[in-house]
Design a protein around this motif. Structure first.
Motif, PDB file in Angstrom:
ATOM      1  N   PRO C 215       0.806  -1.225   0.000  1.00  0.00           N
ATOM      2  CA  PRO C 215       0.000   0.000   0.000  1.00  0.00           C
ATOM      3  C   PRO C 215       0.841   1.279   0.000  1.00  0.00           C
ATOM      4  O   PRO C 215       0.424   2.271  -0.574  1.00  0.00           O
ATOM      5  CB  PRO C 215      -0.809  -0.104   1.293  1.00  0.00           C
ATOM      6  CG  PRO C 215      -0.845  -1.541   1.626  1.00  0.00           C
ATOM      7  CD  PRO C 215       0.421  -2.127   1.098  1.00  0.00           C
ATOM      8  N   TYR C 216       2.025   1.260   0.628  1.00  0.00           N
ATOM      9  CA  TYR C 216       2.766   2.523   0.642  1.00  0.00           C
ATOM     10  C   TYR C 216       3.340   2.881  -0.714  1.00  0.00           C
ATOM     11  O   TYR C 216       3.577   4.042  -1.000  1.00  0.00           O
ATOM     12  CB  TYR C 216       3.831   2.581   1.746  1.00  0.00           C
ATOM     13  CG  TYR C 216       4.797   1.428   1.803  1.00  0.00           C
ATOM     14  CD1 TYR C 216       4.601   0.395   2.706  1.00  0.00           C
ATOM     15  CD2 TYR C 216       5.911   1.379   0.976  1.00  0.00           C
ATOM     16  CE1 TYR C 216       5.485  -0.661   2.778  1.00  0.00           C
ATOM     17  CE2 TYR C 216       6.791   0.335   1.038  1.00  0.00           C
ATOM     18  CZ  TYR C 216       6.581  -0.691   1.930  1.00  0.00           C
ATOM     19  OH  TYR C 216       7.460  -1.740   1.993  1.00  0.00           O
ATOM     20  N   GLU C 218       1.614   2.187  -3.492  1.00  0.00           N
ATOM     21  CA  GLU C 218       0.423   2.737  -4.149  1.00  0.00           C
ATOM     22  C   GLU C 218       0.203   4.172  -3.686  1.00  0.00           C
ATOM     23  O   GLU C 218      -0.146   5.049  -4.474  1.00  0.00           O
ATOM     24  CB  GLU C 218      -0.817   1.883  -3.819  1.00  0.00           C
ATOM     25  CG  GLU C 218      -2.041   2.348  -4.602  1.00  0.00           C
ATOM     26  CD  GLU C 218      -3.327   1.644  -4.170  1.00  0.00           C
ATOM     27  OE1 GLU C 218      -3.567   1.535  -2.957  1.00  0.00           O
ATOM     28  OE2 GLU C 218      -4.076   1.201  -5.051  1.00  0.00           O
ATOM     29  N   MET C 219       0.436   4.412  -2.392  1.00  0.00           N
ATOM     30  CA  MET C 219       0.299   5.763  -1.852  1.00  0.00           C
ATOM     31  C   MET C 219       1.239   6.707  -2.585  1.00  0.00           C
ATOM     32  O   MET C 219       0.842   7.818  -2.945  1.00  0.00           O
ATOM     33  CB  MET C 219       0.621   5.725  -0.354  1.00  0.00           C
ATOM     34  CG  MET C 219       0.310   6.997   0.398  1.00  0.00           C
ATOM     35  SD  MET C 219      -1.452   7.338   0.475  1.00  0.00           S
ATOM     36  CE  MET C 219      -1.470   9.067   0.007  1.00  0.00           C
ATOM     37  N   ALA C 220       2.480   6.278  -2.815  1.00  0.00           N
ATOM     38  CA  ALA C 220       3.441   7.121  -3.521  1.00  0.00           C
ATOM     39  C   ALA C 220       2.936   7.423  -4.928  1.00  0.00           C
ATOM     40  O   ALA C 220       3.031   8.550  -5.419  1.00  0.00           O
ATOM     41  CB  ALA C 220       4.808   6.437  -3.574  1.00  0.00           C
ATOM     42  N   LEU C 221       2.353   6.407  -5.580  1.00  0.00           N
ATOM     43  CA  LEU C 221       1.787   6.604  -6.914  1.00  0.00           C
ATOM     44  C   LEU C 221       0.708   7.673  -6.853  1.00  0.00           C
ATOM     45  O   LEU C 221       0.621   8.546  -7.718  1.00  0.00           O
ATOM     46  CB  LEU C 221       1.197   5.279  -7.413  1.00  0.00           C
ATOM     47  CG  LEU C 221       0.371   5.347  -8.696  1.00  0.00           C
ATOM     48  CD1 LEU C 221       1.290   5.297  -9.898  1.00  0.00           C
ATOM     49  CD2 LEU C 221      -0.634   4.228  -8.767  1.00  0.00           C
ATOM     50  N   LEU C 222      -0.123   7.620  -5.810  1.00  0.00           N
ATOM     51  CA  LEU C 222      -1.230   8.567  -5.691  1.00  0.00           C
ATOM     52  C   LEU C 222      -0.757   9.945  -5.242  1.00  0.00           C
ATOM     53  O   LEU C 222      -1.527  10.889  -5.201  1.00  0.00           O
ATOM     54  CB  LEU C 222      -2.289   8.021  -4.735  1.00  0.00           C
ATOM     55  CG  LEU C 222      -3.015   6.784  -5.267  1.00  0.00           C
ATOM     56  CD1 LEU C 222      -3.984   6.244  -4.251  1.00  0.00           C
ATOM     57  CD2 LEU C 222      -3.729   7.079  -6.577  1.00  0.00           C
ATOM     58  N   LYS C 223       0.522  10.055  -4.865  1.00  0.00           N
ATOM     59  CA  LYS C 223       1.082  11.375  -4.590  1.00  0.00           C
ATOM     60  C   LYS C 223       1.665  11.968  -5.863  1.00  0.00           C
ATOM     61  O   LYS C 223       2.182  13.073  -5.844  1.00  0.00           O
ATOM     62  CB  LYS C 223       2.215  11.257  -3.568  1.00  0.00           C
ATOM     63  CG  LYS C 223       1.803  11.076  -2.141  1.00  0.00           C
ATOM     64  CD  LYS C 223       3.087  11.043  -1.328  1.00  0.00           C
ATOM     65  CE  LYS C 223       2.892  10.617   0.081  1.00  0.00           C
ATOM     66  NZ  LYS C 223       4.216  10.421   0.734  1.00  0.00           N
ATOM     67  N   GLY C 224       1.659  11.169  -6.934  1.00  0.00           N
ATOM     68  CA  GLY C 224       2.182  11.658  -8.196  1.00  0.00           C
ATOM     69  C   GLY C 224       3.637  11.299  -8.429  1.00  0.00           C
ATOM     70  O   GLY C 224       4.287  11.881  -9.295  1.00  0.00           O
ATOM     71  N   ALA C 225       4.168  10.356  -7.655  1.00  0.00           N
ATOM     72  CA  ALA C 225       5.578   9.988  -7.799  1.00  0.00           C
ATOM     73  C   ALA C 225       5.812   9.255  -9.115  1.00  0.00           C
ATOM     74  O   ALA C 225       4.929   8.556  -9.609  1.00  0.00           O
ATOM     75  CB  ALA C 225       6.011   9.104  -6.642  1.00  0.00           C
ATOM     76  N   ARG C 229      11.005   6.916  -8.838  1.00  0.00           N
ATOM     77  CA  ARG C 229      10.960   7.361  -7.443  1.00  0.00           C
ATOM     78  C   ARG C 229      10.306   6.297  -6.569  1.00  0.00           C
ATOM     79  O   ARG C 229      10.752   6.013  -5.461  1.00  0.00           O
ATOM     80  CB  ARG C 229      10.177   8.672  -7.339  1.00  0.00           C
ATOM     81  CG  ARG C 229      10.277   9.259  -5.944  1.00  0.00           C
ATOM     82  CD  ARG C 229       9.464  10.525  -5.782  1.00  0.00           C
ATOM     83  NE  ARG C 229       9.629  11.002  -4.414  1.00  0.00           N
ATOM     84  CZ  ARG C 229      10.527  11.906  -4.046  1.00  0.00           C
ATOM     85  NH1 ARG C 229      11.319  12.442  -4.949  1.00  0.00           N
ATOM     86  NH2 ARG C 229      10.629  12.266  -2.787  1.00  0.00           N
ATOM     87  N   LYS C 233      12.908   5.159  -3.916  1.00  0.00           N
ATOM     88  CA  LYS C 233      12.672   5.754  -2.601  1.00  0.00           C
ATOM     89  C   LYS C 233      11.830   4.845  -1.698  1.00  0.00           C
ATOM     90  O   LYS C 233      11.969   4.869  -0.492  1.00  0.00           O
ATOM     91  CB  LYS C 233      11.957   7.098  -2.783  1.00  0.00           C
ATOM     92  CG  LYS C 233      12.892   8.225  -3.108  1.00  0.00           C
ATOM     93  CD  LYS C 233      13.107   9.079  -1.883  1.00  0.00           C
ATOM     94  CE  LYS C 233      14.260  10.028  -2.154  1.00  0.00           C
ATOM     95  NZ  LYS C 233      14.629  10.789  -0.985  1.00  0.00           N
ATOM     96  N   HIS C 234      10.867   4.131  -2.318  1.00  0.00           N
ATOM     97  CA  HIS C 234       9.908   3.427  -1.468  1.00  0.00           C
ATOM     98  C   HIS C 234      10.085   1.907  -1.459  1.00  0.00           C
ATOM     99  O   HIS C 234      10.012   1.296  -0.416  1.00  0.00           O
ATOM    100  CB  HIS C 234       8.484   3.798  -1.886  1.00  0.00           C
ATOM    101  CG  HIS C 234       8.162   5.228  -1.619  1.00  0.00           C
ATOM    102  ND1 HIS C 234       7.805   5.696  -0.383  1.00  0.00           N
ATOM    103  CD2 HIS C 234       8.191   6.310  -2.421  1.00  0.00           C
ATOM    104  CE1 HIS C 234       7.615   7.013  -0.440  1.00  0.00           C
ATOM    105  NE2 HIS C 234       7.849   7.411  -1.670  1.00  0.00           N
TER     106      HIS C 234
END
Lengths: 283, 551, 316
Positions: C215-216, C218-225, C229, C233-234
């Motif tokens: 999920p984190y 996916e969260m990065a994807l939804l932040k526009g990463a 990155r 980064k994740h």
């Protein structure tokens, strides 16, 4: 509900879907199994007979795979080699997986000191590199078919144990295990009826993978001259005795190599492309 | 364009295990005005999260947007390239996940992740971003706003992480924030703080929002309008007041009906002297090494005593970590108690299930929360139900088969279901099979550990009704463990409130309006009501919150 | 929090020591299973019973196994590896130079294969499903599925027989220039690199793909990463533990690979020494070589576990 078929190379049959790679791989495995069983009846020449005046003879009519370093028929020797390579490996992997899986499930269900001691001991055994273990045992007790089978099995028991135990530990945390326990069920029922049906698929895949490892290790040992001893010859031994043909790319050295590769690659591909059960019923 | 968001005829397809394509969103349309908060409500599988994520142009792996328009601030998210969408994510549209604990990267500090949006999009220098984050932490009433950013996610509680996730969403000054069930995993007393914090920052910034939830009462507190989804289609849309007072669609009415207080049957045949079925005295159970006095280092259940009478039900209520599940496991002998007495049907029971007789085990059954893990996925329903029949009653194959039919009838499941595997059943059906297996033993007492918590509201109330009927027919007693007051109220004759391993109060359901212990007061007052003004009007004693709230 | 890490590391070291003892005992025990009597083998068929008995006494062969094991262990601690049966030289002297040769081979292979495999594994995971990814996957399955000697023979066939770029055999003593060095080491190193990289690529790819589905990420994807990155980064920092394990486990394939490669290319390393010792049943030599390999393997696995423990952010 709108339903459409996805474009894919999978076909379905009897509630399972297959794909082409998996089918081809299983055909290759089936073929080698049949050869292993019927080899003595289908070989064109007795494996010890020298049938060619030349050594490392090329492929030609009558000697379809050429001749080896003594002028013996390569086809016959490869077919008989299948018997040893497949047979020894299968016997070893069966012993290894059966004992490993049963011990692993018992350890997961009982836990406590039994689990701790067994896991610690088998982990230690696992940290002896497999080839090294083979070398040491062969050095100590010599090489014969029963010794090879047992050695190969012992080498791979820790891995099978570890794999099955990890799966069983996961299942063991499920509530249905707790329900069965407070019902008063015995350990035998717990491992046989509750755990085994849930881990059988990955365990079978692991069986295949371990079979590949054992074929490779057996071939490696034989190649070093520490596996099957002459006059018997498995595929690894065939490569060893004909290695002199390498500079002329003789079929005698290439064919047994290809035989090993075709078997191991097929098993690997089959594991990656196992038929899948179609789960959604309204299909 | 008048609305911030205009979704028209949205269609999304998913690929199943067998490679079939199934349409999971079938032509959904909805609008969101500037600064408006719209709730998407529906049961699991209704497609509410899928619709919400599509507003960011995102479809989870295996899903694909196949048709329709998703206009957000004049741009059609469905038609943009991935690179163009990425430019809008975090700046124009932001996301608050269901489980912040899983959505934070465990190997990086909270501050780094909160300001990551500003780094990705080059919005402001990091120094300024950190200052802005601290302001947001303060606005979301997080404790220690200056220092909390330096911590790692695992060092912060769930309720705080959920608010930190909101800060992470708001730092890019989005026009639209998507909340994906952000309070579902939280305890009620924590949920209130998080909801209040969300509501105030959203109103203060005039930000539009999408609030995905299955809980009508929670949604009533925060949303301006409600969209009811079922089976990938919009069932009904209306302002919050309209939906609550004059719902048109039958499904919406069912959702509302689940909130109505249940009529309790008054026992006419009230026995003058009820006999006790189970008596527990000073039970202590816990974890960790055992000290010299035979007590565990960590006491999950601390000197609890209780009585369950024949044919009557005891409810045990409390928040996560209060020891209620450990209590259930100690009674059943799964997690043997360290000290204390258990007297069942007149006889003292061994603390460990292993030492109890087969009949003692048979007479006390336990049913677990997650039917998914309580039913062996490798076995068909008939094998699952008939095992206790063979094990306890020694029935032969024919007798077993007949009894399985009867049991399926009892839990109101069609007989044809017996050949199915658990994965082919719905959540409610699985929980009924789970219950049928307990009934197969012919028990006197059934311990129900959160058995409705994983179910949708409507399904859960049907299961509760079933339990009541079966009790009348079979003279059962239940111990009902739950965190949900309305469930316990509906079925129990006595309610025991647990906090921190101890029993703080025991009352009857007709008195839940007037609890005496301060913790019960806090707990009962924290349960959201359907009334939209409830949250704003709620006044809680700060002293109580400080003492008992989970920070 | 810090003391938690220290505790775990100490515990891991204790486990390693216990494991080492079990392994040493297993090696000792296996080599003591020799059918027939060591003394009579040594003295040959013509030996008188008295001579055999005398030698047995002198070699302490009549003592219980556990006592002999302890004596052997004490000897090891003093650096006494025993005397070779075959040529009566101290084992330590026989091993010395050969050990350095094997370490050179292993070291060069590691330096080449680790960066290569990590790059291929991580990039394949990033471009999952692409032609590049599929090619890497198919090739690595292929290499894993065939025995090491086949990789080696193919290498000989290609580079020595057809292209005639490199010699088929290695002789370290002839190295006079850099060019010679390259020529000598290329064949064994190429073969070994193939063998261990394949495993490492597969495991690295799997580890990165697993973290990419969290999920984190996916969260990065939804932040526009961006994709890179998300991975760098994740996913990567959290996949570190499994990747280090993959590297260690793959490097342990070096042991098996080295045995085959040294034999085929006639490379004067410790593995070749051991294979020859097996042929002559030179037990003290076999014991010592086996012990060195096990020790190396154990060191690798333990080091990897400790790195994995320290890279776990929850323990920081």
């Amino acid at each position: 509900m709108t339903v459409a078929r996805a474009a894919s190379s999978r076909r379905s049959f009897l509630g399972h879907s297959y794909n082409l790679v998996g089918v081809v791989a299983s055909l290759v495995i089936l073929a080698w199994t049949l050869v292993a069983i019927f080899a003595p009846y289908i070989i064109p020449h007795p494996i010890g007979d020298i049938v060619d005046d030349d050594y490392f003879g090329p492929m030609r009519q009558g000697l379809w795979l050429g001749s080896d370093y003594l002028g013996r028929d390569m086809l016959s020797r490869v077919l008989m080699g299948a018997r040893y390579t497949v047979g020894i490996s299968l016997a070893a992997v069966s012993i290894a997986c059966f004992s490993g899986v049963v011990l692993g499930m018992i350890a997961a269900v009982t836990g406590g000191w039994f689990d701790t001691c067994l896991s610690r001991f088998l982990d230690a055994m696992n940290s002896i590199p497999s080839k090294l273990f083979g070398l040491v045992v062969v050095a100590a007790v010599g090489s014969s078919i029963p010794v090879l089978i047992l050695t190969l099995a012992v080498i791979y028991i820790p891995g099978a144990y570890r794999f099955a135990r990890a799966l069983a530990v996961n299942i063991n945390t499920m509530d249905f295990m707790t329900v069965a326990r407070v019902r008063g069920e015995s350990t035998i029922y717990l491992i046989g009826s509750e755990i085994l049906p849930n881990i059988i698929r990955p365990v079978l895949a692991d069986f295949g993978l371990r079979f590949v490892f054992i074929v490779l290790l057996l071939s490696g040992l034989s190649f070093l001259g520490l596996g099957l001893q002459p006059p018997l010859a498995d595929w690894g031994a065939l490569v060893r005795e004909n290695i002199g043909g390498l500079p002329f790319a003789a079929p005698a050295v290439i064919v047994p190599s290809l035989a090993i590769a075709s078997l191991t690659i097929s098993v690997n591909l089959l594991i990656d492309n196992l038929p899948q059960k179609i789960r959604d019923r309204d299909a | 364009m008048t609305n911030l968001v205009e979704v028209r005829n949205l269609r999304i397809e998913a690929t199943t295990d067998a490679g079939r394509l199934v349409e999971i969103i079938k032509g959904v349309s909805l609008d969101i005005a500037d600064g408006e908060i719209v709730a998407l409500i529906g049961e699991s599988g209704s497609g509410k999260t899928t619709v919400a994520l599509s507003l960011m142009g995102h479809a989870r792996p295996g899903c694909r947007i196949t048709g329709g328009e998703i206009n957000v601030d004049g741009k059609n998210m469905a038609a943009l390239t991935e690179r163009e969408r990425a430019r809008l994510r975090g700046t124009d549209i932001a996301y608050v996940p269901q489980s912040a604990a899983a959505a934070f990267n465990p190997s990086s500090t909270i501050m780094e992740q909160v300001i990551e949006v500003t780094r990705i999009h080059g919005l402001m220098p990091p120094e300024q971003a950190r200052k802005r984050a601290v302001e947001l932490f303060r606005a979301l009433s997080l404790p220690d706003p200056e220092g909390i950013g330096a911590r790692y996610p695992h060092q912060v509680s769930g309720g705080q992480l959920q608010r930190l996730a909101a800060a992470m969403a708001l730092i890019g000054d989005p026009k639209l924030v998507i909340f994906d069930e952000p309070t579902t995993a939280l305890d009620v007393t924590t949920q209130i703080d998080v909801l209040k914090a969300f509501k105030s920052v959203m109103k203060a910034g005039g930000i539009a929002g999408v609030y995905v939830s299955h809980d009508l009462a929670v949604v009533a507190q925060i949303a301006d309008r409600i969209v009811v989804l079922k089976g990938g289609e919009v069932q009904e849309t209306g302002t919050t007041a309209e939906i609550l007072s004059a719902a048109q669609h039958p499904y919406t009415r069912e959702l509302l009906a689940a909130f109505e207080p249940k009529s309790r049957q008054i026992r006419a045949d009230e026995d003058s002297r009820p006999k006790s079925l189970l008596r527990i005295d000073n039970l202590v159970a816990g974890y960790g090494p055992v000290k010299r006095d035979g007590q565990p280092v960590i006491r999950a259940v601390d000197s609890v005593s209780l009585v369950v009478e024949k044919g009557r039900n005891l409810g045990v209520i409390g928040e996560s970590g209060c020891g209620k599940s450990t209590l259930a496991r100690a009674i059943a002998g799964i997690h043997p108690a360290a000290t204390g007495e258990i007297v069942f049907d007149g006889k003292a029971l061994e603390r460990a299930a292993r030492k109890r007789t087969r009949d003692q085990l048979r007479e006390m059954q336990i049913v677990f929360q997650y039917a998914d893990t309580a039913l062996n996925p490798a076995k068909p329903v008939e094998d699952i139900i008939s095992r206790p029949l063979a094990f306890y009653h020694g029935l032969d194959r024919q007798a077993r088969s007949k009894r399985v039919d009867e049991l399926l009838d009892m839990v109101r499941l069609p007989r044809s279901l017996r050949y199915r595997h658990p994965s082919e059943l719905s959540g409610g059906q699985k929980q009924r099979v789970n219950f049928a297996r307990a009934l197969a033993a012919d028990p006197k007492l059934i311990i129900c550990d959160e058995i409705t918590s994983a179910l949708d509201t409507v399904v859960a109330s049907a299961v509760i009704e079933l339990l009541k009927e079966l009790q009348r027919e079979l003279e059962l007693s239940y111990i009902f463990i739950s965190h949900d007051l309305s469930v316990v109220e509906a079925i129990c004759d006595e309610i025991m409130v647990m906090y921190n391993g101890e029993r703080v109060e025991q009352i009857t359901p007709d008195k839940v309006k007037a609890p005496t212990h301060p913790y019960s007061k806090l707990l009962f007052s924290s349960v959201p009501k359907l009334d939209p003004t409830w949250l704003d009007g709620l006044v809680r004693d700060p002293e109580l919150v400080r003492q008992y709230g989970h920070r | 929090m810090k003391s938690g890490v220290l505790n775990l590391v100490l515990k891991r070291l204790a486990v390693a020591i216990v494991t080492l003892l079990i392994v040493l005992f297993a090696v000792f025990f296996a080599t003591s299973m020799l059918p027939g009597d060591t003394a009579s083998i040594l003295l040959g068929q013509a030996a008188t019973p008295e001579a055999v008995a005398g030698l047995r006494e002198a070699m302490h062969l009549n003592d219980p196994a556990i006592l002999r094991f302890l004596r052997w262990l004490v000897g090891l601690l003093h650096g006494d590896l025993g005397t070779s049966y075959a040529n009566e030289m101290p084992v330590a002297a026989l091993i010395g130079g050969r050990f350095v040769n094997t370490m050179k081979l292993a070291g060069i292979t590691t330096l080449i294969s680790v960066p290569l495999a990590l790059t291929l594994g991580i990039t394949a995971a990033m471009l999952r499903g692409s032609v590049y990814d599929r090619t890497v996957t198919v090739l690595s399955i292929g290499v894993i599925s065939v025995p090491e000697f086949m990789v080696a023979t193919l290498a000989v066939l290609l580079f020595a027989v057809y292209l005639k770029w490199l010699p088929a055999l290695s002789s370290v003593n002839e190295a006079h220039s850099l060019a010679d060095l390259v020529r000598i080491y290329s064949m064994p190193v190429i073969t070994l690199t193939f063998v261990i990289s394949a495993q490492m690529i597969r495991m690295t790819r799997a580890a990165v793909i697993e973290t990419l589905s969290t999920p984190y990420v996916e969260m990065a994807l939804l932040k526009g990463a961006s994709r890179s990155r998300m991975v760098l980064k994740h996913a990567l920092p959290n996949a570190l533990g499994p990747i280090v394990n993959a590297v260690a486990l793959s490097l342990s394939y070096l042991v098996g690979g080295v045995i085959i490669v040294e034999t085929i290319f006639n490379y004067p390393g410790i593995a070749k020494l051991m294979v020859d010792a097996v042929a002559t049943r030179d037990l003290p030599l076999i014991q010592s070589c086996a012990m060195i390999f096990c020790l190396g393997y154990l060191l690798l696995i333990t080091a990897a576990d400790i790195v994995a423990i320290m890279s776990n952010p929850r323990l920081r």
